[in-house]
Design an enzyme around this catalytic site. Structure first.
Site, PDB file in Angstrom:
ATOM      1  N   LYS A  14      56.166  27.113  63.744  1.00  0.00           N
ATOM      2  CA  LYS A  14      56.230  25.777  63.139  1.00  0.00           C
ATOM      3  C   LYS A  14      57.283  25.706  62.040  1.00  0.00           C
ATOM      4  CE  LYS A  14      51.895  25.205  61.847  1.00  0.00           C
ATOM      5  NZ  LYS A  14      51.210  26.398  62.329  1.00  0.00           N
ATOM      6  N   ARG A  89      44.996  19.710  58.933  1.00  0.00           N
ATOM      7  CA  ARG A  89      44.459  20.944  59.495  1.00  0.00           C
ATOM      8  C   ARG A  89      42.993  20.779  59.897  1.00  0.00           C
ATOM      9  NH1 ARG A  89      48.112  24.690  57.368  1.00  0.00           N
ATOM     10  NH2 ARG A  89      47.793  26.851  57.564  1.00  0.00           N
ATOM     11  N   ARG A 128      55.359  41.792  63.046  1.00  0.00           N
ATOM     12  CA  ARG A 128      56.246  41.373  61.947  1.00  0.00           C
ATOM     13  C   ARG A 128      56.330  42.455  60.879  1.00  0.00           C
ATOM     14  NH1 ARG A 128      54.347  35.669  59.493  1.00  0.00           N
ATOM     15  NH2 ARG A 128      54.549  34.445  61.374  1.00  0.00           N
ATOM     16  N   ARG A 161      53.317  43.174  55.757  1.00  0.00           N
ATOM     17  CA  ARG A 161      52.592  42.423  54.717  1.00  0.00           C
ATOM     18  C   ARG A 161      51.100  42.422  55.017  1.00  0.00           C
ATOM     19  NH1 ARG A 161      55.328  36.687  54.512  1.00  0.00           N
ATOM     20  NH2 ARG A 161      53.184  36.284  55.021  1.00  0.00           N
ATOM     21  N   ARG A 172      42.805  34.148  60.642  1.00  0.00           N
ATOM     22  CA  ARG A 172      43.560  32.887  60.644  1.00  0.00           C
ATOM     23  C   ARG A 172      43.441  32.178  61.997  1.00  0.00           C
ATOM     24  NH1 ARG A 172      49.227  34.499  58.335  1.00  0.00           N
ATOM     25  NH2 ARG A 172      49.673  32.294  58.562  1.00  0.00           N
TER      26      ARG A 172
HETATM   27  P1  AMP Z   1      50.551  27.846  55.985  1.00  0.00           P
HETATM   28  O1  AMP Z   1      51.753  28.283  55.252  1.00  0.00           O
HETATM   29  O2  AMP Z   1      50.681  26.472  56.601  1.00  0.00           O
HETATM   30  O3  AMP Z   1      50.064  28.864  57.006  1.00  0.00           O
HETATM   31  O4  AMP Z   1      49.357  27.702  54.911  1.00  0.00           O
HETATM   32  C1  AMP Z   1      48.952  28.802  54.138  1.00  0.00           C
HETATM   33  C2  AMP Z   1      47.575  28.550  53.556  1.00  0.00           C
HETATM   34  O5  AMP Z   1      47.579  27.369  52.742  1.00  0.00           O
HETATM   35  C3  AMP Z   1      46.471  28.310  54.573  1.00  0.00           C
HETATM   36  O6  AMP Z   1      45.940  29.523  55.084  1.00  0.00           O
HETATM   37  C4  AMP Z   1      45.466  27.535  53.723  1.00  0.00           C
HETATM   38  O7  AMP Z   1      44.765  28.397  52.846  1.00  0.00           O
HETATM   39  C5  AMP Z   1      46.367  26.653  52.868  1.00  0.00           C
HETATM   40  N1  AMP Z   1      46.654  25.356  53.520  1.00  0.00           N
HETATM   41  C6  AMP Z   1      47.868  24.884  53.894  1.00  0.00           C
HETATM   42  N2  AMP Z   1      47.781  23.647  54.429  1.00  0.00           N
HETATM   43  C7  AMP Z   1      46.466  23.330  54.407  1.00  0.00           C
HETATM   44  C8  AMP Z   1      45.709  22.195  54.837  1.00  0.00           C
HETATM   45  N3  AMP Z   1      46.301  21.131  55.418  1.00  0.00           N
HETATM   46  N4  AMP Z   1      44.369  22.231  54.655  1.00  0.00           N
HETATM   47  C9  AMP Z   1      43.759  23.280  54.078  1.00  0.00           C
HETATM   48  N5  AMP Z   1      44.399  24.368  53.663  1.00  0.00           N
HETATM   49  C10 AMP Z   1      45.743  24.411  53.821  1.00  0.00           C
END
Ligand code: AMP
Length: 215
Positions: A14, A89, A128, A161, A172
């Site tokens: 993404k 999300r 990774r 990481r 996740r």
């Molecule tokens: P990402 O970089 O999009 O994978 O987001 C990293 C982390 O940020 C996720 O694992 C969540 O803890 C938090 N996060 C990001 N976007 C959201 C969202 N729309 N709703 C809830 N938590 C979010």
């Protein structure tokens, strides 16, 4: 005018695709994950509130996320549209956002869903690696360093990481399956869902997305 949501499981690419879309269509790339990470780094009140969720791979509460996104899309640079990456999300976040837009007489144009088989995702994510010193990314299968464990660029240590470990990656995925994947049905019901095969190369996936978004 383009108001676009990018959906897809962790590791679907993404972030990479979002950069390209944002440039081509000249719309800001809004990543809630990036916003949270910047706040954590800057130790802001928001950062202090959300740190524990990001550390454990759990979702930040809907209320907090929605407030952040609402503020962001009301900024002047969003007047011609935007690309949302990592939001919504959950179904409640999607409902909230639809209502927010409706109040302004607006709606989303498209929801691009990058579809990739879970086995491929697991291999991508657990393979990774990154240089501890300069941050250059590697992959043990598709892009290994010339000498195992040593960065080609700076000679630093190439390591995995902690959030790319198989356990955290599994966590996740679980969160994605339970809370985020129901969004595909939600947006299909609205006639906005546009699935894209995410198993190809970065340029292949990018062309497929552009074909859906049009000029
Ligand atoms: P990402 O970089 O999009 O994978 O987001 C990293 C982390 O940020 C996720 O694992 C969540 O803890 C938090 N996060 C990001 N976007 C959201 C969202 N729309 N709703 C809830 N938590 C979010």
């Amino acid at each position: 005018m383009k108001r676009v949501v990018l959906l897809g499981p962790p590791g679907a690419g993404k972030g990479t695709q979002a950069e390209g879309i944002s440039k081509k269509y000249d719309i800001p790339h809004i990543s809630t994950g990036d916003i949270f990470r910047a706040n954590i780094k800057g130790e802001t009140p928001l950062g202090l509130k959300v740190r524990k969720y990001l550390d454990s791979g759990l979702l930040v509460p809907d209320e907090l996320v929605c407030e952040v996104v609402e503020d962001r899309v009301m900024q002047p640079d969003c007047a011609n549209g935007y690309l949302l990456d990592g939001f919504p999300r959950t179904v409640p976040q999607a409902r909230f956002f639809d209502e927010f837009l409706a109040k302004r007489g607006e709606e989303l144009d498209k929801v691009i869903d990058i579809v990739v088989d879970e086995k491929i995702l697991m291999d991508r994510m657990t393979g990774r690696r990154v240089c501890r010193q300069c941050g250059k990314p590697y992959h043990i299968v598709t892009m290994p360093p010339k000498v195992e464990g040593v960065c080609d660029v700076c000679g630093g240590e190439v390591y995995q990481r902690s959030d790319d470990s198989p356990e955290t990656v599994m966590n996740r995925f679980k969160v994605y399956d339970e809370q985020t994947s129901p969004l595909t049905e939600y947006y299909r019901g609205e006639g906005k869902l546009a699935p894209v095969d995410g198993a190809g190369s970065v340029p292949e996936v990018f062309s497929a997305i552009c074909a859906l978004l049009g000029e």
